[in-house]
Design an enzyme around this catalytic site. Structure first.
Site, short mmCIF file in Angstrom:
data_model
loop_
_atom_site.label_atom_id
_atom_site.label_comp_id
_atom_site.label_asym_id
_atom_site.label_seq_id
_atom_site.Cartn_x
_atom_site.Cartn_y
_atom_site.Cartn_z
N GLY A 219 0.78 -1.16 -0.03
CA GLY A 219 -0.05 -0.05 0.04
C GLY A 219 0.88 1.18 -0.03
N GLY A 221 2.13 5.25 1.04
CA GLY A 221 2.23 6.18 2.28
C GLY A 221 3.11 5.76 3.48
N CYS A 246 5.58 -5.64 1.81
CA CYS A 246 5.70 -4.02 1.71
C CYS A 246 5.14 -3.02 3.02
CB CYS A 246 5.21 -3.59 0.28
SG CYS A 246 5.77 -1.98 -0.20
N GLN A 250 5.74 -3.11 7.02
CA GLN A 250 6.13 -1.99 7.87
C GLN A 250 5.06 -2.17 9.13
OE1 GLN A 250 5.96 1.08 5.21
NE2 GLN A 250 7.80 0.22 3.95
N ASN A 288 8.80 -1.38 -4.35
CA ASN A 288 8.29 0.22 -4.55
C ASN A 288 7.87 0.65 -2.96
OD1 ASN A 288 6.71 2.46 -4.90
ND2 ASN A 288 5.03 1.39 -5.62
N GLY A 290 8.93 3.86 0.08
CA GLY A 290 9.78 4.83 0.32
C GLY A 290 9.98 5.28 1.92
N TYR A 291 9.62 4.13 2.69
CA TYR A 291 10.06 3.88 4.17
C TYR A 291 10.67 2.52 4.50
CZ TYR A 291 7.23 7.85 4.73
OH TYR A 291 6.51 9.16 4.75
N HIS A 331 8.39 -7.38 -3.12
CA HIS A 331 6.87 -7.78 -3.58
C HIS A 331 7.19 -9.30 -4.26
CE1 HIS A 331 4.40 -4.14 -3.57
NE2 HIS A 331 5.69 -3.52 -3.55
N GLU A 333 5.15 -11.17 -5.42
CA GLU A 333 4.21 -11.29 -6.59
C GLU A 333 4.71 -10.37 -7.77
OE1 GLU A 333 3.13 -7.29 -5.36
OE2 GLU A 333 3.83 -9.07 -4.33
#
Length: 381
Positions: A219, A221, A246, A250, A288, A290-291, A331, A333
């Site tokens: 997901g 953000g 992903c 987190q 993909n 950013g954290y 990922h 998948e």
């Protein structure tokens, strides 16, 4: 049609526009994939972002129905070196330009994407504003300064209703934080009975579905923007086997007491090397995000690091020391990217079977009756 991209540091790029017309703001990021632009466009994890493709030729094989990873794209802009308006591929059904027009997404081409990527690598991702209009630069800067980055991307991309993809195998509750279709595809290919639920589902609502295991999806953000999701996972730890991907990775880490932080420019592409610590084997992965999970925050938790990124040594995988639960930052998948890590779905199912062997089920007839009652109550709600 002229288009311009203004970064918050004042750098201005002027090129040619395609797709929709208008003005759009977002976080400017880059993806290093050579192919797979359709999957990138339709990945909900890019919600609120202006995506730069580092590969110079985009649009050459068009758009088709089968390669979408969600119902619609959620990106706020698309940046390429060269846009090919006439695709050449037997699978192409329409053009990239048409797709962007249909969903109101602005595209810009004929700019130096190498220069843009180097800026983002040097200074980190930053806000940007993309326009096809004639506004003065000062007006664009004021609008950019007044436009905060989105903080509700998960709510925007998650399903609003419960739905199922029936199967005769293990029942998996997939918590949708902005899930790619590839996760559902991998589970259903293995015969799983998948129930997809919204991001704000409660632990009790999941218990009423009587899952064999719980899948935490990818997901967009900051994981700290969804504290309700963290609390739900915290309540379910130890009750059911859990596999996070992903953003789900987190959220799993936060639920176990670890911490997360933002990366300078993130990992986005289909060629990221990840080392499995137990075997020393290297996998090429699709990523993909950013954290990342902070390495020093693992101390004092019941988590063990299982995978690290070979480039920057950030954490790429975790497992719980007592409970049947693990997660990966990348990922498995793919879509786009290599399928080296798809075995993780098999590992998840084997974990579920081990858990069931060690925790004998109640009589099957009673369990089915209670499951049906729980589904009916949840559907009515």
């Amino acid at each position: 049609m002229q288009a311009r991209l203004l970064l918050e540091d004042g750098t201005l790029f002027t090129g040619l526009g395609f797709g929709a017309e208008g003005v759009s703001t977002g976080e400017v990021v880059f993806n290093t994939g050579i192919t797979g632009y359709q999957e990138v466009l339709s990945d909900p994890s890019y919600c609120g972002q202006i995506v730069t493709m580092t590969f110079p030729l985009i649009g050459n094989y068009g758009i088709n129905r089968d390669d979408f990873e969600s119902i619609r794209p959620y990106i706020h802009g698309f940046v390429v070196r060269r846009h090919e308006p006439v695709p050449s591929n037997w699978r192409a059904q329409y053009t990239l330009d048409r797709l962007l027009k249909e969903y109101g997404i602005i595209g810009i081409s004929d700019i130096d994407t190498r220069m843009l990527t180097r800026i983002l690598r040097r200074h980190g991702t930053m806000k940007g504003i993309l326009t096809t209009g004639s506004e003065r630069v000062e007006e664009l800067r004021e609008r950019l300064d007044a436009s905060p980055l989105l903080r509700d991307q998960v709510a925007r991309t998650s399903t609003k209703q419960v739905f199922s993809s029936p199967g005769r195998g293990e029942r998996i509750v997939l918590i949708d934080y902005g899930a790619k279709s590839g996760i559902l595809r991998e589970l259903t290919q293995r015969g799983c009975d998948v129930v997809v639920v919204p991001h704000n589902v409660t632990a009790d609502e999941i218990r009423r579905l009587h899952p064999d295991g719980i899948q935490l999806s990818n997901g967009p953000g900051d994981p700290k923007d969804v504290p309700h999701a963290v609390e739900t996972v915290r309540q379910l730890l130890g009750e059911y086997p859990i596999f996070g991907i992903c953003l789900g990775h987190q959220i799993f880490a936060l639920a176990c007491g670890a911490d997360t932080e933002k990366l300078k420019f993130g990992h986005r592409g289909g060629n990221h090397p990840v080392k499995e610590l137990a075997t020393g084997r290297c996998y090429i992965t699709s990523q993909n995000h950013g954290y990342t999970v902070k390495e020093d925050s693992i101390q004092g938790t019941e988590l063990t690091v299982t995978h690290i990124n070979n480039n920057d040594k950030t954490i790429e995988g975790l497992k719980h020391n007592r409970y049947p639960a693990f997660s990966v930052q990348y990922h498995p998948e793919a879509a786009p990217g290599p399928f080296d890590s798809s075995y993780l779905f098999d590992q998840f199912l084997e974990m579920i079977r081990d858990h069931k062997r060690n925790n004998p089920e109640r009589p099957r007839q009673a369990q089915l009756a209670e499951t049906l009652r729980g589904e009916l109550q949840y559907a009515q709600k």
